[in-house]
Structures are given as structure tokens and as C-alpha cells.
Design a protein around this motif. Structure first.
Motif, short mmCIF file in Angstrom:
data_model
loop_
_atom_site.label_atom_id
_atom_site.label_comp_id
_atom_site.label_asym_id
_atom_site.label_seq_id
_atom_site.Cartn_x
_atom_site.Cartn_y
_atom_site.Cartn_z
N ASN A 42 -22.41 -38.06 38.24
CA ASN A 42 -22.60 -38.38 39.60
C ASN A 42 -22.84 -39.98 39.68
O ASN A 42 -22.50 -40.45 40.59
CB ASN A 42 -24.11 -37.81 39.87
CG ASN A 42 -24.57 -38.42 41.21
OD1 ASN A 42 -24.01 -37.97 42.21
ND2 ASN A 42 -25.74 -38.88 41.09
N GLU A 43 -23.08 -40.69 38.58
CA GLU A 43 -23.29 -42.08 38.78
C GLU A 43 -21.83 -42.71 38.64
O GLU A 43 -21.69 -43.46 39.50
CB GLU A 43 -23.85 -42.70 37.17
CG GLU A 43 -25.40 -42.32 37.10
CD GLU A 43 -26.25 -43.09 38.10
OE1 GLU A 43 -25.74 -44.10 38.37
OE2 GLU A 43 -27.44 -42.60 38.65
N ALA B 229 -27.38 -33.71 31.62
CA ALA B 229 -27.15 -35.23 31.54
C ALA B 229 -25.72 -35.22 31.98
O ALA B 229 -25.21 -36.47 32.49
CB ALA B 229 -27.26 -35.16 30.05
N LEU B 230 -24.86 -34.14 31.61
CA LEU B 230 -23.11 -34.36 32.13
C LEU B 230 -23.32 -34.52 33.52
O LEU B 230 -22.50 -35.33 34.30
CB LEU B 230 -22.49 -33.27 31.48
CG LEU B 230 -22.38 -33.14 30.14
CD1 LEU B 230 -21.70 -31.79 29.47
CD2 LEU B 230 -21.43 -34.60 29.45
N LEU C 131 -28.32 -43.88 34.19
CA LEU C 131 -28.09 -42.85 33.00
C LEU C 131 -26.64 -42.99 32.59
O LEU C 131 -25.60 -43.02 33.29
CB LEU C 131 -28.50 -41.54 33.64
CG LEU C 131 -28.46 -40.45 32.40
CD1 LEU C 131 -29.40 -39.43 32.43
CD2 LEU C 131 -27.17 -39.63 32.71
N SER C 132 -26.53 -42.76 31.14
CA SER C 132 -25.12 -42.74 30.70
C SER C 132 -25.29 -41.80 29.51
O SER C 132 -26.21 -41.75 28.97
CB SER C 132 -24.53 -43.98 30.07
OG SER C 132 -25.49 -44.84 29.19
N VAL C 133 -24.03 -41.13 29.27
CA VAL C 133 -24.06 -40.29 28.10
C VAL C 133 -22.67 -40.84 27.12
O VAL C 133 -21.81 -41.37 27.78
CB VAL C 133 -23.90 -38.88 28.49
CG1 VAL C 133 -24.91 -38.30 29.24
CG2 VAL C 133 -22.57 -38.60 29.33
N ASP C 134 -22.83 -40.70 25.90
CA ASP C 134 -21.76 -40.98 25.14
C ASP C 134 -20.88 -39.82 24.97
O ASP C 134 -21.24 -38.94 23.73
CB ASP C 134 -22.37 -41.79 23.94
CG ASP C 134 -21.20 -42.27 22.85
OD1 ASP C 134 -19.89 -42.38 23.35
OD2 ASP C 134 -21.49 -42.33 21.55
N VAL C 135 -19.86 -39.59 25.73
CA VAL C 135 -19.18 -38.25 25.52
C VAL C 135 -18.11 -38.47 24.35
O VAL C 135 -17.36 -39.65 24.60
CB VAL C 135 -18.50 -37.80 26.72
CG1 VAL C 135 -17.53 -36.43 26.38
CG2 VAL C 135 -19.63 -37.53 27.48
#
Length: 501
Positions: A207-208, A201-202, A172-176
Motif C-alpha cells: 500500500n505504501e 505486513a505485505l 512501514l517497509s518489509v525486506d522481501v
């Protein structure tokens, strides 16, 4: 004899005045003088109360016990011993002392409240054990982000969430973005929460990142040291922050006062960013988001308050449940389990939350060898516990902890560890310092604490440690101090029934 008692009582009265003014160390000094003149259960019990306020729970237990030995009918000492044993999570002993008080004064409000809190936590622990799954299993891996709906009233910046793979291979990744970070901060200032989808999500994305870091993170200014990751040439300053304990507005003030995270400025937060303060969620989200935005310029070490047992008593679990629900706390717990335990800067400065070890044979390699993943809480003894819990002392050698957990270590222990591991100094946190920081053990050990006016009562300064690099490629240390800033009128631990002793 009467004159001696009068002098001792006068010292006790001075201690009481200092205690009322939150001058806890001064109060301890007066009570100690009174005890030296004429031991008395009241003096011991009052000193126990001051030690509780200083979080020296082991010393508080010893003082309350001394008071009970002098007068087995002195109920206030039983209550204070119960408070101290409860604070170090020894619920059975705390319950025994509270029962003694309530057997004599069944309607005492403080004892009734403490008894109810102890019973509540004991029941909670028993229930969690009854329904527990293998702690190695990942709650985060089970999150279905497609099923989590974004709240209709959310009007902030978008957060792009990408999930690839399945099961143990899921990533999982988020585009911050910087815009998202700034809008998050403004939302928190306005008393608003994150959408739950973003919150999960954050935490999951952070954690990843933590899982992919070593238990001992190693970086430094570039001088061709193959054992560490070299920072880019753009970095001018490394700032190390101590405990911040949910004091969100003071954390914002750190960046406003000393510079933002970015390619020229690395930050390391050295544990205990949650519990006590009533903006622990906000602080955790801010720090996790900075880690996602600047993974090579922002670092976090684990503290003793990034653990389930402490979060149950000191507020973070209840704050999470109140603001976002129990499942998010479980995800935070998993992310805390992935945090590194220590950071080595330039192969010269070891940064950990607590301190050194009960065994001189321990080395940096023992920190490197810590197995954080799969998901696990720190054990109650050994290297992990000591990194999170131990404290320095003035006298040489080792002694039982004033906290009642771990040990204390003297300047000779620090000197030998630094010599055998080729370190210039150890930087740690974990304890209030009235001036914000203290150089100890002949300069080989530095304590830094970054929560000014801790819990709105202590009156201490906050501090940070800055490391810079001179033209000779030598590290230079500088200390910066700061006062607390105004915050909304919400008391510490506002979302929990725990006493927060």
C-alpha cells in the motif's frame, strides 16, 4: 404458422445444447435466430441465461423483461432477471423479482437460495454503514505489528518488518527476498497460508508503494521523453496481462511460460486479479510481493473487481475472512484504493482495465488528476468508473452497456481519443476473449484476457501482450496465448455462499 414454430423450437433446442456445453456465444446466436422467427418467452429467457454466463447482465435483464412482457406468469424469467440485477449489485430490484417467484412456488430451491443471499448482503451493508468510520481513516496505519505474533509452526524464510515514525508519519517497509518469494509460492502450492503477521505486513508495505505512484503511471523504453520514467537499458520486454481472477496456477504458468519479472522483463497486470477464482488471496499476495521485490519492473492497475461492492458478491471478501480474517480484507480494500487506474507506456499505449469515456472532452490529464488518496472507493459515475467498467462495441458512437453498468464505445470514439492524445493504441481487459485477445477498432484497441478456461467453464485461451523495442526505437507488439494448467480440485468461489452468477 406451425411450421414456423417448429423451426424456431428446433433452433431453441440447438441453443440449449450449446448452452449445456458452455458454448454461450453460439447459444445466443441460435436463440436470436429463434426469436427472429417467432418471439417466445422461453427463447428470450434462455437467451438471458446465456447472457448471464457471458456476464452481459444488461442484455440478460432486457431479455428477461421481454419474456415477462410476453408472458407475465413465466416465473423463470423473473428468476433470471433477479440473477442479473443481483450480479450488477441492484439488490432491491433483484429482491422484488425473487419475491414474485416465491409467492407462486415458495419452495423453489434456487429462488430461496438467491433470496437468502440478497438478504444477507443487504444486512451486511446496513451493518457496515451503521458502524462505519470515515473511509479516509486508515486501518493499515492502526496495525500494531509488535502485537501480532508469528505462528509457532511457521518454518519458512523470515520477513524483516521495519516501522518508523508514528501516526500519519508512520512508514512501514518489509525486506522481501527471492528466497521468501519462492518459499511463499511453495507454501501456497502445498495448501498452506502465510502467517498473519506476514500477510498484514505485505499488504501494508505494498500500500505504501501504491500510494507513491500516480493515478496514471507513465514509463517506457528510454528515448529521452521527459514526461515518463525511462526503464533501464536492461529491459527487453514489457508484458501486459489481463484478468487473472484468482487462478493462481495459471498466473504461475504465465511467468514459467514467458519469463520471470526482473531487470530485463517488466510486467503489468491490468486489474481483476481477485474474485471468482478460489486462490484470490494467493494471487494478490504473489503480485504484491513481486511489486515489493521489483518496484520498477512490476506494475498493477486497478480493475472493477478491486472494489468492495464486487468483493462482497464474487468471493474475495469471504475468501479473505475464511483464510485470514475480516481485518485483512479491510487492509486489502485500502491497498486496492491506492492502486493506479491506468498506465501509459512510451506515451503511445494507454493501458486501463475497462475502457473509454462518455465524454469526448476527457483526456489523459483527467486520469492524471484522479485523487486516490485519502482512502476511497471509486464513485458510481465519472472517469474512475468508466476506466474500470466500459466496453468496446462494433458500431460507431456510444450505447448503454450490455453489462448494465457504464457504457459501450465505438471505433470512432477510440480513433478520436487516440488522435487527440497522440496514442497508437489502447490496451484493455475486462472481457473474456475465446482466443485470449482481440484486436479491435481497426487495430486501435486491444483486449487481453489472461484467465484461461475462465471459472473452469468457458474453454477460452489466456493471452498476454508483449511490447519490445527495435533498433529504430519503435515499439513492436506481439501476442502470446496459453491454455489452462491443472489445479487442485477446488471450485471457483469455494469460500462464499454467493451464487457467483
Amino acid at each position: 404458422m406451425t411450421d414456423l414454430k417448429s423451426k424456431a423450437d428446433a433452433l431453441k433446442d440447438k441453443g440449449n445444447q450449446e448452452l449445456k456445453q458452455n458454448h454461450f456465444e453460439k447459444a445466443v446466436e441460435f436463440y436470436t435466430e429463434a426469436i427472429g422467427l417467432k418471439p417466445n418467452p422461453i427463447y428470450y429467457s434462455n437467451r438471458a441465461q446465456a447472457q448471464i454466463k457471458l456476464e452481459n447482465y444488461g442484455l440478460a435483464i432486457a431479455d428477461a423483461t421481454s419474456a415477462i412482457e410476453l408472458d407475465p406468469s413465466y416465473l423463470k424469467a423473473y428468476y433470471r432477471r433477479a440473477v442479473a440485477t443481483f450480479a450488477i449489485l441492484d439488490y432491491k430490484k433483484a429482491k422484488l423479482d425473487v419475491k414474485i417467484v416465491l409467492s407462486k412456488v415458495p419452495n423453489d430451491p434456487n429462488s430461496k437460495k438467491l433470496a437468502a443471499e440478497i438478504d444477507q448482503i443487504i444486512k451486511k451493508i446496513a451493518f457496515e454503514r451503521a458502524i462505519a468510520v470515515d473511509e479516509k481513516e486508515s486501518v493499515i496505519q492502526e496495525l500494531d505489528f509488535n502485537a501480532i505474533q508469528l505462528e509457532n509452526d511457521y518454518d519458512g524464510a523470515p520477513l524483516e518488518i521495519e516501522v518508523t515514525g508514528k501516526g500519519q508519519d508512520r512508514q512501514l517497509s518489509v525486506d522481501v527476498t527471492q528466497e521468501y518469494l519462492q518459499q511463499m509460492i511453495q507454501r501456497f502450492k502445498n495448501g498452506k497460508k502465510l502467517p498473519k503477521k506476514h500477510a498484514f505486513a505485505l499488504v501494508a508495505a505494498a500500500n505504501e508503494v501504491f500510494k507513491n505512484e500516480n493515478s496514471l503511471v507513465e514509463f517506457g523504453f528510454d528515448r529521452n521523453n521527459s514526461q515518463e520514467e525511462a526503464l533501464p537499458d536492461t529491459v527487453k520486454t514489457i508484458t501486459i496481462c489481463g484478468d487473472t481472477h484468482g487462478q493462481f496456477y495459471d498466473v504461475l504458468n504465465i511467468f514459467e511460460s514467458f519469463g520471470n519479472v526482473g531487470p530485463d522483463h517488466v510486467y503489468l497486470f491490468n486489474g481483476d486479479f481477485v474474485d471468482r477464482g478460489s486462490w484470490s488471496c494467493e494471487v494478490a499476495f504473489l503480485l504484491f510481493t513481486l511489486k515489493l521485490l521489483y518496484p520498477k519492473f512490476f506494475y498493477l492497475n486497478r480493475g472493477n473487481h478491486e472494489t468492495n461492492s464486487m468483493n462482497k458478491v464474487y468471493g474475495f471478501e469471504d475468501e479473505c475472512k475464511y483464510k485470514y480474517g475480516e481485518r485483512l480484507f479491510t487492509c486489502f480494500s485500502e491497498a486496492f484504493n491506492s492502486l493506479p487506474y491506468a498506465t501509459l507506456i512510451g506515451q503511445e499505449y494507454l493501458v486501463m482495465h475497462g475502457g473509454l469515456f462518455s465524454d469526448d472532452k476527457k483526456t489523459l490529464q483527467d486520469i492524471r488528476n484522479i485523487k486516490r488518496v485519502p482512502n476511497r472507493q471509486p464513485p458510481n459515475e465519472g472517469v474512475e468508473m468508466e476506466l474500470l467498467w466500459t466496453d468496446p462495441q462494433v458500431m460507431p458512437g456510444r450505447s448503454p452497456s450490455k453489462r448494465g453498468v457504464g457504457i459501450q464505445f465505438g471505433p470512432d470514439i477510440t480513433y478520436r481519443f487516440c488522435r487527440s492524445n497522440n496514442l497508437k493504441a489502447i490496451i484493455r481487459s475486462h472481457e473474456v476473449r475465446m482466443g485470449g485477445y482481440e484486436e479491435e477498432h481497426d487495430g486501435k484497441l486491444i483486449t487481453v484476457f489472461s484467465a484461461p478456461n475462465y471459472c473452469d467453464t468457458q474453454g477460452n485461451l489466456g493471452a498476454v501482450v508483449n511490447l519490445t523495442f527495435d533498433e529504430k526505437k519503435e515499439y513492436k507488439i506481439d501476442f502470446k496465448t496459453f491454455k489452462e494448467v491443472p489445479h487442485p480440485d477446488i471450485k471457483p468461489m469455494a469460500y462464499t455462499n454467493s451464487g457467483g452468477f
